[in-house]
Design a protein around this motif. Structure first.
Motif, PDB file in Angstrom:
ATOM      1  N   ARG A   3      51.530  19.368 -35.804  1.00  0.00           N
ATOM      2  CA  ARG A   3      50.877  18.062 -35.668  1.00  0.00           C
ATOM      3  C   ARG A   3      49.446  18.125 -36.199  1.00  0.00           C
ATOM      4  N   GLN A   4      48.756  19.229 -35.909  1.00  0.00           N
ATOM      5  CA  GLN A   4      47.394  19.400 -36.422  1.00  0.00           C
ATOM      6  C   GLN A   4      47.396  19.452 -37.940  1.00  0.00           C
ATOM      7  N   ALA A   5      48.400  20.135 -38.499  1.00  0.00           N
ATOM      8  CA  ALA A   5      48.513  20.231 -39.956  1.00  0.00           C
ATOM      9  C   ALA A   5      48.759  18.856 -40.570  1.00  0.00           C
ATOM     10  N   MET A   6      49.587  18.042 -39.916  1.00  0.00           N
ATOM     11  CA  MET A   6      49.845  16.689 -40.408  1.00  0.00           C
ATOM     12  C   MET A   6      48.575  15.843 -40.382  1.00  0.00           C
ATOM     13  N   GLU A   7      47.828  15.959 -39.299  1.00  0.00           N
ATOM     14  CA  GLU A   7      46.596  15.167 -39.201  1.00  0.00           C
ATOM     15  C   GLU A   7      45.575  15.604 -40.251  1.00  0.00           C
ATOM     16  N   ALA A   8      45.527  16.927 -40.510  1.00  0.00           N
ATOM     17  CA  ALA A   8      44.624  17.423 -41.554  1.00  0.00           C
ATOM     18  C   ALA A   8      45.038  16.873 -42.913  1.00  0.00           C
ATOM     19  N   ALA A   9      46.361  16.798 -43.153  1.00  0.00           N
ATOM     20  CA  ALA A   9      46.858  16.263 -44.420  1.00  0.00           C
ATOM     21  C   ALA A   9      46.570  14.769 -44.531  1.00  0.00           C
ATOM     22  N   ARG A  10      46.736  14.058 -43.427  1.00  0.00           N
ATOM     23  CA  ARG A  10      46.460  12.625 -43.432  1.00  0.00           C
ATOM     24  C   ARG A  10      44.976  12.365 -43.745  1.00  0.00           C
ATOM     25  N   SER A  11      44.116  13.181 -43.130  1.00  0.00           N
ATOM     26  CA  SER A  11      42.678  13.060 -43.378  1.00  0.00           C
ATOM     27  C   SER A  11      42.337  13.394 -44.826  1.00  0.00           C
ATOM     28  N   TRP A  12      42.991  14.430 -45.362  1.00  0.00           N
ATOM     29  CA  TRP A  12      42.744  14.824 -46.755  1.00  0.00           C
ATOM     30  C   TRP A  12      43.166  13.706 -47.706  1.00  0.00           C
ATOM     31  N   LEU A  13      44.317  13.096 -47.444  1.00  0.00           N
ATOM     32  CA  LEU A  13      44.758  11.988 -48.288  1.00  0.00           C
ATOM     33  C   LEU A  13      43.773  10.825 -48.208  1.00  0.00           C
ATOM     34  N   ALA A  14      43.263  10.583 -47.037  1.00  0.00           N
ATOM     35  CA  ALA A  14      42.276   9.512 -46.894  1.00  0.00           C
ATOM     36  C   ALA A  14      41.044   9.790 -47.755  1.00  0.00           C
ATOM     37  N   ASP A  15      40.659  11.057 -47.826  1.00  0.00           N
ATOM     38  CA  ASP A  15      39.530  11.427 -48.678  1.00  0.00           C
ATOM     39  C   ASP A  15      39.842  11.195 -50.152  1.00  0.00           C
ATOM     40  N   GLN A  16      41.135  11.232 -50.494  1.00  0.00           N
ATOM     41  CA  GLN A  16      41.538  10.953 -51.879  1.00  0.00           C
ATOM     42  C   GLN A  16      41.715   9.456 -52.119  1.00  0.00           C
ATOM     43  N   GLY A  17      41.497   8.665 -51.071  1.00  0.00           N
ATOM     44  CA  GLY A  17      41.660   7.223 -51.205  1.00  0.00           C
ATOM     45  C   GLY A  17      43.077   6.757 -50.992  1.00  0.00           C
ATOM     46  N   VAL A  18      43.886   7.540 -50.280  1.00  0.00           N
ATOM     47  CA  VAL A  18      45.295   7.210 -50.049  1.00  0.00           C
ATOM     48  C   VAL A  18      45.513   7.041 -48.550  1.00  0.00           C
ATOM     49  N   ARG A  22      52.066  -0.292 -43.414  1.00  0.00           N
ATOM     50  CA  ARG A  22      53.309  -0.534 -42.688  1.00  0.00           C
ATOM     51  C   ARG A  22      54.555  -0.090 -43.441  1.00  0.00           C
ATOM     52  N   ASP A  23      54.652  -0.419 -44.714  1.00  0.00           N
ATOM     53  CA  ASP A  23      55.885  -0.165 -45.472  1.00  0.00           C
ATOM     54  C   ASP A  23      55.766   0.968 -46.479  1.00  0.00           C
ATOM     55  N   GLY A  24      54.684   1.729 -46.420  1.00  0.00           N
ATOM     56  CA  GLY A  24      54.537   2.822 -47.368  1.00  0.00           C
ATOM     57  C   GLY A  24      53.114   3.330 -47.419  1.00  0.00           C
ATOM     58  N   TRP A  25      52.619   3.500 -48.646  1.00  0.00           N
ATOM     59  CA  TRP A  25      51.281   4.038 -48.857  1.00  0.00           C
ATOM     60  C   TRP A  25      50.577   3.208 -49.922  1.00  0.00           C
ATOM     61  N   VAL A  26      49.250   3.210 -49.878  1.00  0.00           N
ATOM     62  CA  VAL A  26      48.466   2.558 -50.919  1.00  0.00           C
ATOM     63  C   VAL A  26      47.289   3.451 -51.272  1.00  0.00           C
ATOM     64  N   SER A  27      46.781   3.273 -52.495  1.00  0.00           N
ATOM     65  CA  SER A  27      45.593   4.008 -52.919  1.00  0.00           C
ATOM     66  C   SER A  27      44.468   3.024 -53.182  1.00  0.00           C
ATOM     67  N   ASP A  28      43.255   3.504 -53.038  1.00  0.00           N
ATOM     68  CA  ASP A  28      42.097   2.644 -53.304  1.00  0.00           C
ATOM     69  C   ASP A  28      42.065   2.170 -54.748  1.00  0.00           C
ATOM     70  N   GLU A  29      42.632   2.973 -55.659  1.00  0.00           N
ATOM     71  CA  GLU A  29      42.607   2.616 -57.074  1.00  0.00           C
ATOM     72  C   GLU A  29      43.513   1.430 -57.385  1.00  0.00           C
ATOM     73  N   ALA A  30      44.593   1.299 -56.621  1.00  0.00           N
ATOM     74  CA  ALA A  30      45.539   0.196 -56.856  1.00  0.00           C
ATOM     75  C   ALA A  30      46.029  -0.322 -55.508  1.00  0.00           C
ATOM     76  N   PRO A  31      45.163  -0.993 -54.769  1.00  0.00           N
ATOM     77  CA  PRO A  31      45.496  -1.398 -53.397  1.00  0.00           C
ATOM     78  C   PRO A  31      46.657  -2.382 -53.285  1.00  0.00           C
ATOM     79  N   ASP A  32      47.008  -3.036 -54.364  1.00  0.00           N
ATOM     80  CA  ASP A  32      48.111  -4.005 -54.327  1.00  0.00           C
ATOM     81  C   ASP A  32      49.454  -3.381 -54.698  1.00  0.00           C
ATOM     82  N   THR A  33      49.442  -2.090 -55.013  1.00  0.00           N
ATOM     83  CA  THR A  33      50.676  -1.403 -55.395  1.00  0.00           C
ATOM     84  C   THR A  33      51.153  -0.531 -54.248  1.00  0.00           C
TER      85      THR A  33
END
Length: 250
Positions: A3-18, A22-33
Motif C-alpha cells: 500500500r505504501q508503494a502504491m501511494e508513493a507511485a500515485r504521488s510520483w505520477l502526480a508530480d508528472q502531472g498525471v 472517476r473513469d480513468g486517468w488524465v494528464s495536465d498536458e491534455a486534461p480533456d483526454t
C-alpha cells in the motif's frame, strides 16, 4: 508495504502531472483526454528508471506503479531495465518484489505473465528467475504449507512451462510431496509440453505425471500421458501427436 508503494507511485505520477479521475486517468498536458491504465503504463513506466533515486528505490517505485495500474507493461519495463546497458537491477529488491506479489491474495496476472514471457522464456534468465521465485524455497513451501507460500508455488508452477527441464525438475519432484500442489504441477507439466518454448523430458515427466493424485476426469490428463509415453517432447515438434491422442480416446 505494498500500500505504501502504491501511494508513493500515485504521488510520483502526480508530480508528472498525471492523476486518477472517476473513469480513468488524465494528464495536465491534455486534461480533456481520458487515459487508460495501459496508456499511463506505456507513457510513464519507463520514466521511473530515469529518476534520480537509489536503484533499489527505483525498483520499489516501479512495483508500486505496477500495483497501482495492474498493467503488464510496468513489469515489462522492469525486465528491460534489468537487461539495459546501465546494469542489472538490485536482485534482492527485484525478486522480493516478485515473491511478495506472487503470495498476495488477489489477482496477479501481470506478474505471472511477466514471469512466463519475459523471464522464463529467456534461457539467459530462466534459471535465476525460477530459483528466486520458487526453486530456492520449494522445501520451505512443502514444510510450511502456509497460504501465501502455497499461492506463490501454485502460480509459479502453472506458468513454468518454458523453464528448462533440468532447472525445474528438482522443484517438481519436491512439489510432488504435497497433494495441494498436484493440480498446479499437472498444469506445469501440460504447459511444458504445449508452450511453444516448453521444455520437458518425456520419460521423467511421465513418471511425475503418474504419481499425481488427480481426478480421473481431469481434462487432457489422458492425452498428456499418451504423448509422453510415446516419447514426444513438445507439441510444436510433433503437432499431430496430440490430435492422434485425442482421436484414440486415450
Amino acid at each position: 508495504m505494498e500500500r505504501q508503494a502504491m501511494e508513493a507511485a500515485r504521488s510520483w505520477l502526480a508530480d508528472q502531472g498525471v492523476s486518477r479521475v472517476r473513469d480513468g486517468w488524465v494528464s495536465d498536458e491534455a486534461p480533456d483526454t481520458l487515459l487508460t491504465a495501459n496508456d499511463v503504463a506505456h507513457s510513464w513506466a519507463g520514466e521511473v528508471f530515469a529518476e534520480d533515486l537509489d536503484p533499489a528505490d527505483r525498483v520499489r517505485l516501479a512495483f508500486g506503479l505496477l500495483d497501482l495500474l495492474d498493467e503488464y507493461w510496468v513489469a515489462c519495463e522492469l525486465r528491460m531495465a534489468d537487461g539495459s546497458a546501465g546494469g542489472s537491477l538490485p536482485a534482492e529488491v527485484l525478486w522480493d518484489g516478485y515473491r511478495r506479489r506472487l503470495e498476495a491474495d488477489r489477482d496477479v496476472e501481470a506478474i505471472t505473465y511477466s514471469l512466463w514471457v519475459d523471464w522464463f522464456e529467456d534461457r539467459s534468465t530462466a534459471a535465476t528467475a525460477f530459483a528466486e521465485v520458487l526453486g530456492n524455497d520449494i522445501d520451505r513451501v512443502v514444510a510450511d504449507r502456509s497460504d501465501p507460500l502455497l499461492r506463490r508455488a501454485r502460480r509459479v508452477l502453472e506458468c513454468s512451462g518454458p523453464v528448462p527441464w533440468p532447472v525445474k525438475e528438482p522443484a517438481y519432484r519436491t512439489a510432488l510431496r504435497l497433494p495441494a500442489l498436484h493440480s498446479p504441477l499437472f498444469h506445469g507439466l501440460r504447459a511444458s509440453y504445449h508452450d511453444i518454448y516448453g521444455d520437458l523430458e518425456p520419460a521423467a515427466a511421465l513418471a511425475l505425471l503418474d504419481q499425481l493424485d488427480l481426478p480421473t476426469n481431469t481434462q487432457h490428463l489422458a492425452e498428456l500421458r499418451h504423448v509422453l509415453a510415446a516419447g514426444h517432447k513438445n507439441h510444436y515438434r510433433s503437432p499431430r501427436a496430440w490430435d492422434d491422442a485425442v482421436r484414440s480416446g486415450s
